[in-house]
Design a protein around this motif. Structure first.
Motif, PDB file in Angstrom:
ATOM      1  N   HIS A  81     -15.255   5.805  32.002  1.00  0.00           N
ATOM      2  CA  HIS A  81     -15.004   5.686  30.567  1.00  0.00           C
ATOM      3  C   HIS A  81     -14.694   7.070  29.994  1.00  0.00           C
ATOM      4  CE1 HIS A  81     -19.264   6.720  31.027  1.00  0.00           C
ATOM      5  NE2 HIS A  81     -19.146   7.350  29.861  1.00  0.00           N
ATOM      6  N   ASP A  82     -14.038   7.084  28.855  1.00  0.00           N
ATOM      7  CA  ASP A  82     -13.812   8.330  28.133  1.00  0.00           C
ATOM      8  C   ASP A  82     -15.110   8.727  27.438  1.00  0.00           C
ATOM      9  OD1 ASP A  82     -11.115   8.476  28.825  1.00  0.00           O
ATOM     10  OD2 ASP A  82     -10.488   7.309  27.072  1.00  0.00           O
ATOM     11  N   PRO A  83     -15.325  10.028  27.231  1.00  0.00           N
ATOM     12  CA  PRO A  83     -16.563  10.432  26.562  1.00  0.00           C
ATOM     13  C   PRO A  83     -16.600   9.959  25.105  1.00  0.00           C
ATOM     14  CG  PRO A  83     -15.119  12.315  26.893  1.00  0.00           C
ATOM     15  CD  PRO A  83     -14.483  11.154  27.591  1.00  0.00           C
ATOM     16  N   LEU A  84     -17.776   9.576  24.677  1.00  0.00           N
ATOM     17  CA  LEU A  84     -18.030   9.228  23.275  1.00  0.00           C
ATOM     18  C   LEU A  84     -19.017  10.260  22.740  1.00  0.00           C
ATOM     19  CD1 LEU A  84     -18.509   5.374  23.713  1.00  0.00           C
ATOM     20  CD2 LEU A  84     -16.522   6.540  22.735  1.00  0.00           C
ATOM     21  N   PRO A  85     -18.519  11.390  22.212  1.00  0.00           N
ATOM     22  CA  PRO A  85     -19.402  12.502  21.835  1.00  0.00           C
ATOM     23  C   PRO A  85     -20.357  12.173  20.684  1.00  0.00           C
ATOM     24  CG  PRO A  85     -17.101  13.190  21.921  1.00  0.00           C
ATOM     25  CD  PRO A  85     -17.121  11.707  22.004  1.00  0.00           C
ATOM     26  N   ALA A  86     -21.585  12.626  20.844  1.00  0.00           N
ATOM     27  CA  ALA A  86     -22.609  12.531  19.808  1.00  0.00           C
ATOM     28  C   ALA A  86     -23.491  13.766  19.932  1.00  0.00           C
ATOM     29  CB  ALA A  86     -23.441  11.269  19.985  1.00  0.00           C
ATOM     30  N   LEU A  87     -24.029  14.239  18.818  1.00  0.00           N
ATOM     31  CA  LEU A  87     -24.925  15.387  18.854  1.00  0.00           C
ATOM     32  C   LEU A  87     -26.149  15.068  19.706  1.00  0.00           C
ATOM     33  CD1 LEU A  87     -24.860  16.690  15.182  1.00  0.00           C
ATOM     34  CD2 LEU A  87     -24.072  17.890  17.221  1.00  0.00           C
ATOM     35  N   ALA A  88     -26.520  16.013  20.530  1.00  0.00           N
ATOM     36  CA  ALA A  88     -27.668  15.832  21.417  1.00  0.00           C
ATOM     37  C   ALA A  88     -28.962  16.168  20.689  1.00  0.00           C
ATOM     38  CB  ALA A  88     -27.520  16.728  22.636  1.00  0.00           C
ATOM     39  N   ASP A  89     -30.027  15.532  21.125  1.00  0.00           N
ATOM     40  CA  ASP A  89     -31.364  15.886  20.668  1.00  0.00           C
ATOM     41  C   ASP A  89     -31.843  17.019  21.568  1.00  0.00           C
ATOM     42  OD1 ASP A  89     -34.035  16.121  20.023  1.00  0.00           O
ATOM     43  OD2 ASP A  89     -34.594  14.125  20.750  1.00  0.00           O
ATOM     44  N   LEU A  90     -31.898  18.242  21.039  1.00  0.00           N
ATOM     45  CA  LEU A  90     -32.237  19.402  21.858  1.00  0.00           C
ATOM     46  C   LEU A  90     -33.735  19.666  21.937  1.00  0.00           C
ATOM     47  CD1 LEU A  90     -29.370  21.830  20.863  1.00  0.00           C
ATOM     48  CD2 LEU A  90     -29.529  20.329  22.829  1.00  0.00           C
ATOM     49  N   SER A  91     -34.556  18.714  21.474  1.00  0.00           N
ATOM     50  CA  SER A  91     -36.005  18.922  21.542  1.00  0.00           C
ATOM     51  C   SER A  91     -36.511  18.786  22.981  1.00  0.00           C
ATOM     52  CB  SER A  91     -36.738  17.946  20.621  1.00  0.00           C
ATOM     53  OG  SER A  91     -36.482  16.617  21.026  1.00  0.00           O
ATOM     54  N   THR A  92     -35.741  18.123  23.842  1.00  0.00           N
ATOM     55  CA  THR A  92     -36.094  18.048  25.258  1.00  0.00           C
ATOM     56  C   THR A  92     -34.900  18.523  26.073  1.00  0.00           C
ATOM     57  OG1 THR A  92     -35.358  15.753  25.410  1.00  0.00           O
ATOM     58  CG2 THR A  92     -37.692  16.115  24.949  1.00  0.00           C
ATOM     59  N   PRO A  93     -35.125  19.192  27.195  1.00  0.00           N
ATOM     60  CA  PRO A  93     -34.017  19.687  28.006  1.00  0.00           C
ATOM     61  C   PRO A  93     -33.133  18.552  28.509  1.00  0.00           C
ATOM     62  CG  PRO A  93     -36.107  20.612  28.747  1.00  0.00           C
ATOM     63  CD  PRO A  93     -36.426  19.543  27.743  1.00  0.00           C
ATOM     64  N   LEU A  94     -31.815  18.807  28.564  1.00  0.00           N
ATOM     65  CA  LEU A  94     -30.881  17.812  29.038  1.00  0.00           C
ATOM     66  C   LEU A  94     -30.771  17.810  30.558  1.00  0.00           C
ATOM     67  CD1 LEU A  94     -28.077  18.387  26.406  1.00  0.00           C
ATOM     68  CD2 LEU A  94     -29.693  16.494  26.514  1.00  0.00           C
ATOM     69  N   TYR A  95     -31.169  18.912  31.175  1.00  0.00           N
ATOM     70  CA  TYR A  95     -31.022  19.059  32.617  1.00  0.00           C
ATOM     71  C   TYR A  95     -32.275  19.729  33.145  1.00  0.00           C
ATOM     72  CZ  TYR A  95     -29.190  20.993  36.997  1.00  0.00           C
ATOM     73  OH  TYR A  95     -29.007  21.330  38.303  1.00  0.00           O
ATOM     74  N   GLY A 135      -6.961  23.364  20.029  1.00  0.00           N
ATOM     75  CA  GLY A 135      -7.833  22.203  19.971  1.00  0.00           C
ATOM     76  C   GLY A 135      -9.157  22.445  20.654  1.00  0.00           C
ATOM     77  N   ILE A 136     -10.121  21.617  20.315  1.00  0.00           N
ATOM     78  CA  ILE A 136     -11.454  21.652  20.918  1.00  0.00           C
ATOM     79  C   ILE A 136     -11.709  20.258  21.458  1.00  0.00           C
ATOM     80  CG2 ILE A 136     -13.920  21.908  20.468  1.00  0.00           C
ATOM     81  CD1 ILE A 136     -13.187  23.876  18.253  1.00  0.00           C
ATOM     82  N   ARG A 137     -12.314  20.203  22.657  1.00  0.00           N
ATOM     83  CA  ARG A 137     -12.606  18.885  23.212  1.00  0.00           C
ATOM     84  C   ARG A 137     -13.935  18.881  23.961  1.00  0.00           C
ATOM     85  NH1 ARG A 137      -8.053  18.130  27.863  1.00  0.00           N
ATOM     86  NH2 ARG A 137      -7.464  20.310  27.862  1.00  0.00           N
ATOM     87  N   PHE A 138     -14.484  17.697  24.006  1.00  0.00           N
ATOM     88  CA  PHE A 138     -15.699  17.453  24.768  1.00  0.00           C
ATOM     89  C   PHE A 138     -15.336  16.518  25.913  1.00  0.00           C
ATOM     90  CE2 PHE A 138     -17.122  18.596  20.551  1.00  0.00           C
ATOM     91  CZ  PHE A 138     -18.103  19.505  20.836  1.00  0.00           C
ATOM     92  N   GLU A 139     -15.788  16.868  27.134  1.00  0.00           N
ATOM     93  CA  GLU A 139     -15.464  16.088  28.322  1.00  0.00           C
ATOM     94  C   GLU A 139     -16.694  15.926  29.200  1.00  0.00           C
ATOM     95  OE1 GLU A 139     -10.994  17.301  29.467  1.00  0.00           O
ATOM     96  OE2 GLU A 139     -12.459  18.926  29.667  1.00  0.00           O
ATOM     97  N   HIS A 140     -16.690  14.875  30.010  1.00  0.00           N
ATOM     98  CA  HIS A 140     -17.710  14.756  31.040  1.00  0.00           C
ATOM     99  C   HIS A 140     -17.570  15.948  31.986  1.00  0.00           C
ATOM    100  CE1 HIS A 140     -17.587  10.394  29.907  1.00  0.00           C
ATOM    101  NE2 HIS A 140     -18.894  10.557  30.044  1.00  0.00           N
ATOM    102  N   PRO A 141     -18.659  16.434  32.548  1.00  0.00           N
ATOM    103  CA  PRO A 141     -18.565  17.554  33.492  1.00  0.00           C
ATOM    104  C   PRO A 141     -17.694  17.174  34.693  1.00  0.00           C
ATOM    105  CG  PRO A 141     -20.863  16.922  33.123  1.00  0.00           C
ATOM    106  CD  PRO A 141     -20.021  15.961  32.368  1.00  0.00           C
ATOM    107  N   ALA A 142     -16.916  18.130  35.159  1.00  0.00           N
ATOM    108  CA  ALA A 142     -16.067  17.904  36.337  1.00  0.00           C
ATOM    109  C   ALA A 142     -16.912  18.137  37.584  1.00  0.00           C
ATOM    110  CB  ALA A 142     -14.869  18.837  36.308  1.00  0.00           C
ATOM    111  N   ARG A 143     -17.415  17.073  38.155  1.00  0.00           N
ATOM    112  CA  ARG A 143     -18.244  17.161  39.358  1.00  0.00           C
ATOM    113  C   ARG A 143     -17.654  16.252  40.413  1.00  0.00           C
ATOM    114  NH1 ARG A 143     -24.557  17.160  38.545  1.00  0.00           N
ATOM    115  NH2 ARG A 143     -24.228  17.173  40.780  1.00  0.00           N
TER     116      ARG A 143
END
Length: 166
Positions: free
Chosen positions: A44-58, A29-37
């Motif tokens: 809440h559980d993650p609600l995955p959506a494709l990111a807009d990569l035109s601007t940095p996320l971090y 399986g493949i999963r998307f999760e909030h970062p473990a910090r």
């Protein structure tokens, strides 16, 4: 670090981690999760959506975690060839990291010199997550960071450009 498929949580706009679950040598399986910090709790559980990569996320350094990536006002962008993936195996899960890596000037110099020790020292000095963890969590986190940075250096990243900070 951006994953091969960058997803964000629709509810909180947090970049999500991408991992694979393996069982008996096969992809289960493949999963998307909030970062473990340790310094952030998600209600809440993650609600995955494709990111807009035109601007940095971090905006911090992907190697040491420093929030203000460099006093010079820019970060360096390092890319990894598709045939040299950066992965980190933790138990039965494999995390995939791809390109680009946004890196502060000091870590960029360490990458150019293939200096793992300096990258680790900077991570210990600037990683904000290390301030709120137990000694055991810190030791485990540093061991995983070492493996990740080893994989990154083994991928022979190439300096793409210096990117202006906005």
């Amino acid at each position: 670090m951006e994953t091969a498929i960058q997803m964000v949580c629709l509810e909180c706009d947090t970049p999500l981690d991408f991992s694979e679950d393996w069982a008996d040598g096969e992809l289960a399986g493949i999963r998307f999760e909030h970062p473990a910090r340790p310094d952030v709790a998600y209600d809440h559980d993650p609600l995955p959506a494709l990111a807009d990569l035109s601007t940095p996320l971090y905006n911090g350094c992907d190697c040491c975690g420093i929030e203000s990536a460099s006093p010079e006002g820019f970060v360096n962008v390092w890319t990894i060839a598709a045939d040299r993936p950066v992965t980190l195996r933790v138990g039965d899960r494999t995390y995939h990291y791809s390109t680009p890596w946004r890196v502060c000037a000091a870590c960029s110099a360490a990458i150019a010199d293939d200096d793992l020790k300096l990258l680790l020292r900077r991570n210990i000095q600037y990683n904000p997550a290390l301030e709120t963890v137990t000694p055991q969590q810190r030791e485990m986190g540093l061991a995983l960071t070492r493996e990740l940075l080893l994989s990154f250096l083994a991928a022979q990243p190439k300096l793409q450009s210096a990117e202006p900070r906005v």
